[in-house]
Every structure is written in structure tokens, then in C-alpha cells.
Enzyme design. Structure first.
Site, PDB file in Angstrom:
ATOM      1  N   HIS A  97      -9.755 -40.340  37.526  1.00 27.89           N
ATOM      2  CA  HIS A  97     -10.044 -39.571  36.508  1.00 27.89           C
ATOM      3  C   HIS A  97      -9.410 -40.027  35.380  1.00 27.89           C
ATOM      4  CE1 HIS A  97     -10.931 -36.223  33.709  1.00 27.89           C
ATOM      5  NE2 HIS A  97     -12.170 -36.308  34.265  1.00 27.89           N
ATOM      6  N   ASP A 146     -17.636 -35.441  40.172  1.00 22.00           N
ATOM      7  CA  ASP A 146     -18.621 -36.196  40.288  1.00 22.00           C
ATOM      8  C   ASP A 146     -18.825 -36.954  41.992  1.00 22.00           C
ATOM      9  OD1 ASP A 146     -19.067 -36.125  37.724  1.00 22.00           O
ATOM     10  OD2 ASP A 146     -17.424 -37.443  37.259  1.00 22.00           O
TER      11      ASP A 146
END
Length: 430
Positions: free
Chosen positions: A306, A364
């Protein structure tokens, strides 16, 4: 609050710059007077080292894997609260009392219908239009239907616009979905809670009664909470930048939706799902991990790492549990995608390459599997993200409008083009 000063030295000249510190997190150097005193700007592509605003809404500690809404850990809000309670918290700064919660829920529920002329607006789209294209247009069009709440200088109108968007974006999102599959729109129902109502508008049909599954509704509600806000990301920064010009709130949120559409931002869960489908079976995972480690191979493992989190994404832990709850409720025992996901996660958490690079599974990685199991096509994934993030955008926009220190956004640049030169008549050009 001020934490003293720092000294910037350039060409033998020392310039004092104020150092400010927040409640938690790193201090910042106030570079606003730098150009005036030194004749130069800072250069920070992507604004990765620049605080564009002061905010009291969301805090992220990427190294420790912490996400706080108004000081409350995301894990506690997702476990014990619901999405509308989170909306109230983000908007007003405190968790609601029982009476405040009941009033807030009532007001949102009774703003869920959209103007009936909006249905004709939808008919202008091609039947195969992407739901995000429809959402961008329809959210922006709200300003044409609700122009009695576009005066940003009026606190009452700002709040009405905020309530309208929280209430109506789910309706627009469901309408975009229904339009894309050729089914009739479903009107909202006031006797359903926020998330159950959304599922009803997506999966209900006029010819029979739709009964929302409470496990799926709770999972959807938790997904909304996890996506409600995430500090100054690309779409939130877009909303603030658009709002800094004085644009109406519906236009600002439409700008946020457009930014979220990018595959590097809101489309990441769809990309992660496509990657799992490409891998196919757990026995092929080593092949794809080897490709991910190969610097000469363009393949990337989606759903890992991320921009901010350098630890396990706190939202991913909640999402993993939610994924199992949904699959169990739907009786999906042997889901090939989940088998690949679980094995990929296990290997990644023990592989030195991933540990060294801090490539932990992010939200995700799991959300795409969950949404697919619930019946949503991949084209709707980013729409659902936009629905949830709407309240965060509104809270950030509202905070910016009410901040007297905010100015119209106007980043500077490092110009590397041609220096000044004189115009040459066309006949003299070689």
C-alpha cells in the site's frame, strides 16, 4: 500547534521556518514563507512529503498499521458500530447518542429517493455504459435537481447537501447497476436500514418481494465502514481542490468519483480479483511469485502492499473475516479464488522477499472476492467504493470550507520547457 522553528540554509542564507505538530504523527515544517524569503519552491511529485491541509478527521500510521476515524480505531467501529453511525462520527466529530442516531438515521432514510426526472436522465446513456460513467454524471447532475442546497456560504445548505448525498448516492449507484443489466429501477424502502435498502435496490425486482440476508447486509455495512475515509488520498485531495474554488458540493463529489475511477486508486480490488482468476489454482502460485520477483517481468501481485501502509493493512484483517462469513453464509465451501487467496497470503506472509519489501495483503485483496460472491459484477466494485467514500469526501469538503486558513489550491511547478524566445513569422521558419 507550534513546536518551534527549523532553519533552512541556502546560498549562505538562513531562513527560519515554523515547525508545527499535530495531536499524533510526524511534525511538519511550514514552508509557506519559503518563496517570499528564498525565492524558491519545494519539489515534491505526488505530494508524498507535503501536508496540504490541517484536518481532524482521519489519521493513518502506515508503519504500525493504524487507521483512526476521529480517534476511534477502525477495528472497533467495524466490529461494534454501523455505517450511518460512522457517517455521523465523520461529519460531526463525535459518536451519536441514541436519540441523535435515531434522528440522523431518520433524516438519511427520508432523503433516499431521487427526483423522478432523474430516471429520464439515465435513459440518455447507452445500454452498455459503465456504471462508473453513469455515477460520475448523475452525481454531478444532482446540482441541477437540488439547486436549493448549493450555496456553500450557508451552513444549513451545506448540511442539507451533505445529507442528500449520503442518502442519494446509494440510490444512484443501484440505478446505475440496474440500468447496466437492463432491469427496472427499484424505489428505496423506508422500513429497511441503509445497507439492506441498498441491497434491495440492487437485487430486488418488482415481481416479487426481496428479503435482505442479514449476514450479507452486515458484511456490506462493514465494507462501507472500512472504505468511508482514508485521509488525503487522490480522490479526497481532488474533492478538496475542487472545493477550494468554491464549486458546489455535488460537483466536488462528482470530481472525487471521477478520480476514484482510476485503476491505481478505486479499481485496485477489481485488479486483485482478475489476478486471482489469472493464477487459477494454488499449484500455480510459485510461478506467479517468481514472476513478481523478476525485475524484468512486468507482472505485479495486485492486492499486496500500500502507498501508505508499511504493515498489515488493518482493514484487511476485518475484510478477511468478513469474506469467510459471506462464503459460509452462501454455502461456498470450495471457492477456487479463495483457495488461491489463502495460499497466496500464507506464502507472502512467510516469504523473505515479501517481508523485506513489506508487501502485506491489503483490503483490495479480499474485498473483490466478497463482492463477487454477493453477486456484484466487477464493473460495480468501484461504484461501491465511491458510495462508501462519499461521506469521507463530504466530511473533508465541509472541514475545508469551514477552515478560514484554506485558500484556492494552486500548486507550483518546476518548469523545464523552452526559455523565453521571440515569435518567428511562418515564412522565415526553416
Amino acid at each position: 500547534m507550534s513546536a518551534g522553528t527549523g532553519t533552512f540554509s541556502i546560498d549562505g542564507k538562513n531562513i527560519d521556518l515554523a515547525v508545527r505538530e499535530g495531536t499524533i504523527g510526524p511534525s511538519v515544517v511550514d514552508i509557506a514563507p519559503l518563496y517570499k524569503n528564498a525565492g524558491m519552491f519545494t519539489y515534491d511529485p505526488g505530494f508524498t512529503s507535503t501536508a496540504s491541509c490541517e484536518s481532524k478527521i482521519t489519521y493513518i500510521d502506515g508503519d504500525e498499521g493504524v487507521l483512526l476515524y476521529r480517534g476511534y480505531p477502525i477495528e472497533q467501529l467495524a466490529e461494534h458500530g454501523d455505517f450511518l453511525e460512522t457517517c455521523y462520527l465523520l461529519l460531526y466529530g463525535e459518536l451519536p447518542t441514541a436519540s441523535q442516531k435515531a434522528d440522523f438515521d431518520y433524516r438519511v432514510t427520508r432523503h433516499t429517493m431521487v427526483h423522478e426526472q432523474m430516471t429520464r436522465f439515465f435513459q440518455g446513456f447507452r445500454r452498455d455504459a459503465h456504471p462508473m460513467a453513469i455515477l460520475v454524471a448523475s452525481v454531478g447532475a444532482l446540482s441541477a435537481f437540488y439547486h436549493d442546497s448549493t450555496d456553500i456560504s450557508d451552513p444549513q445548505q451545506r448540511m442539507i447537501a451533505s445529507m442528500r448525498m449520503i442518502a442519494k448516492v446509494p440510490t444512484l449507484a443501484a440505478m446505475a447497476y440496474k440500468y447496466s443489466i437492463g432491469q427496472p429501477f427499484m424505489y428505496p424502502k423506508n422500513n429497511l436500514d441503509y445497507t439492506s435498502n441498498f441491497l434491495h435496490m440492487c437485487f430486488g425486482v418488482p415481481c416479487e418481494e426481496y428479503v435482505p440476508n442479514p449476514v450479507l447486509a452486515r458484511a456490506m455495512d462493514r465494507i462501507f465502514i472500512l472504505h468511508a475515509d482514508h485521509e488525503q488520498n487522490a480522490s479526497t485531495s481532488t474533492v478538496r481542490l475542487a472545493g477550494s474554488s468554491g464549486a458546489n458540493p455535488f460537483a466536488c463529489i462528482a470530481a472525487g468519483v471521477a478520480c476514484l475511477w482510476g485503476p491505481a486508486h478505486g479499481g485496485a480490488n477489481e485488479a486483485a480479483l482478475k489476478m486471482l482468476e489469472e493464477i487459477g489454482t494454488p499449484d500455480r502460485i510459485p510461478e506467479f511469485i517468481a514472476r513478481a520477483k523478476d525485475k524484468n517481468d512486468p507482472f505485479r501481485l495486485m492486492g499486496f502492499g500500500h502507498r501508505v501502509y508499511k504493515n498489515y493493512d488493518p482493514r484487511a484483517k476485518i475484510m478477511q473475516r468478513t469474506t469467510h462469513e459471506v462464503l459460509n453464509e452462501l454455502g461456498i465451501k470450495d471457492d477456487p479464488l479463495l483457495d488461491v487467496a489463502m495460499e497466496l497470503e500464507r506464502i507472502a506472509l512467510h516469504d523473505e522477499y515479501f517481508i523485506e519489501k513489506k508487501l502485506y495483503p491489503n483490503i483490495d485483496f479480499y474485498s473483490g472476492i466478497t463482492l463477487k460472491a454477493m453477486g456484484f459484477p466487477t464493473s460495480m466494485f468501484t461504484v461501491l467504493f465511491a458510495l462508501a467514500r462519499t461521506v469521507g469526501w463530504i466530511a473533508q469538503w465541509k472541514e475545508m470550507i469551514e477552515d478560514p486558513s484554506q485558500k484556492i489550491g494552486r500548486p507550483r511547478q518546476l518548469y523545464t520547457g523552452a526559455p523565453q524566445r521571440d515569435y518567428t513569422p511562418i515564412a522565415q521558419r526553416s
